[in-house]
Design a protein around this motif. Sequence first.
Motif, short mmCIF file in Angstrom:
data_model
loop_
_atom_site.label_atom_id
_atom_site.label_comp_id
_atom_site.label_asym_id
_atom_site.label_seq_id
_atom_site.Cartn_x
_atom_site.Cartn_y
_atom_site.Cartn_z
N CYS A 1 0.88 -1.17 0.11
CA CYS A 1 0.05 0.06 -0.07
C CYS A 1 0.70 1.33 -0.13
N THR A 2 0.36 2.35 -0.68
CA THR A 2 1.21 3.65 -0.56
C THR A 2 1.25 4.19 0.96
N CYS A 3 0.27 3.66 1.79
CA CYS A 3 0.27 4.05 3.28
C CYS A 3 -0.72 3.21 4.03
N PHE B 1 -3.97 12.70 0.48
CA PHE B 1 -2.92 12.41 1.63
C PHE B 1 -2.06 11.20 1.27
N HIS B 2 -2.58 10.27 0.56
CA HIS B 2 -1.86 9.02 0.22
C HIS B 2 -0.80 9.43 -0.45
N GLN B 3 -0.49 10.41 -1.42
CA GLN B 3 0.30 10.72 -2.24
C GLN B 3 1.41 11.56 -1.34
N ILE C 1 -8.05 2.69 -3.31
CA ILE C 1 -7.23 3.83 -3.61
C ILE C 1 -5.61 3.80 -3.16
N THR C 2 -5.33 3.10 -2.05
CA THR C 2 -4.18 3.03 -1.47
C THR C 2 -3.39 1.97 -1.65
N THR C 3 -3.82 0.89 -2.30
CA THR C 3 -3.20 -0.09 -2.79
C THR C 3 -2.30 -0.02 -3.75
N ARG C 4 -1.13 -0.44 -4.06
CA ARG C 4 -0.08 -0.14 -5.11
C ARG C 4 -0.70 -0.71 -6.36
#
Length: 269
Positions: A15-17, A222-224, A262-265
């Motif tokens: 995940c990105t976060c 935010f996840h970026q 959204i957050t999963t790569r």
Amino acid sequence: MTRISQVIQQSTSTCTCALIVFITAGDPNLNITKAALEILDKSGVNVIELGLPYSVPLADGPIIQTASNRALMQDTNLDKILNMLNKVNLTITTPIILFTYYNPVLSRGIFTFICDISRVGVKGLIIPDLPFEESAYIAYLCDQFSIELIFLIAPTSTVTRIHKIAKKSSSCIYLVSKTGVTGMHTNKEMFINSLITKVKKITSKPLIVGFGISTLNHIRSFHQLDIEGIVLGSAFVQRLANQTIKTKLEEISEFCHAIKQITTRNSQA
């Protein structure tokens, strides 16, 4: 069990976060809280933050304040929460952070409080009104009982204070994304990026960001950022407050899935 800071860092491989979800214990009752913890665990939440209801929750916005009041009206107290956690920790693997104000800790006795939450498997502790200058003893006890004491850095924190928190912290560091209380807000606070940059120059410890993050658009923004975790509270608390028990649990499961998309790569969402 793996430390919270390690769980957050390890989650960045997929995940990105990390996703950290806050709910209030006992709202609308402890049976639903237990079921919600189990659903969050199955839904891929990386860490769960469980709020101890308190009559004067100064850091919380109206949604969580109201949830805390509802829980207290159900006679929710620390002993009942500990009993529930003792049972639920046999069935879930997601680490739990307890969010509490300082007065309940002092009322029970600092040593007894830390000992009791450790006994039921709590892995982290956040005390938003704990004076940093008075944190040494609690930090020592948390270390002895393998509980990660998580400190908060606000947008108003000085560089000197950030250095002190970074040095004392043995865990991830919680960045407050805005001044004021928690709650649902329509606009992302632009200065959080400069705060992240400032803290990253001082420490390599994982950073999680919370307060005012409540929508999928907030997550997309935010996840970026250069952070390791995002905390959502009011959005989940509000979903648990509405409609039937089945609908409550379905809504939080669906919301978790939407966030993970959204957050999963490599996600196409």
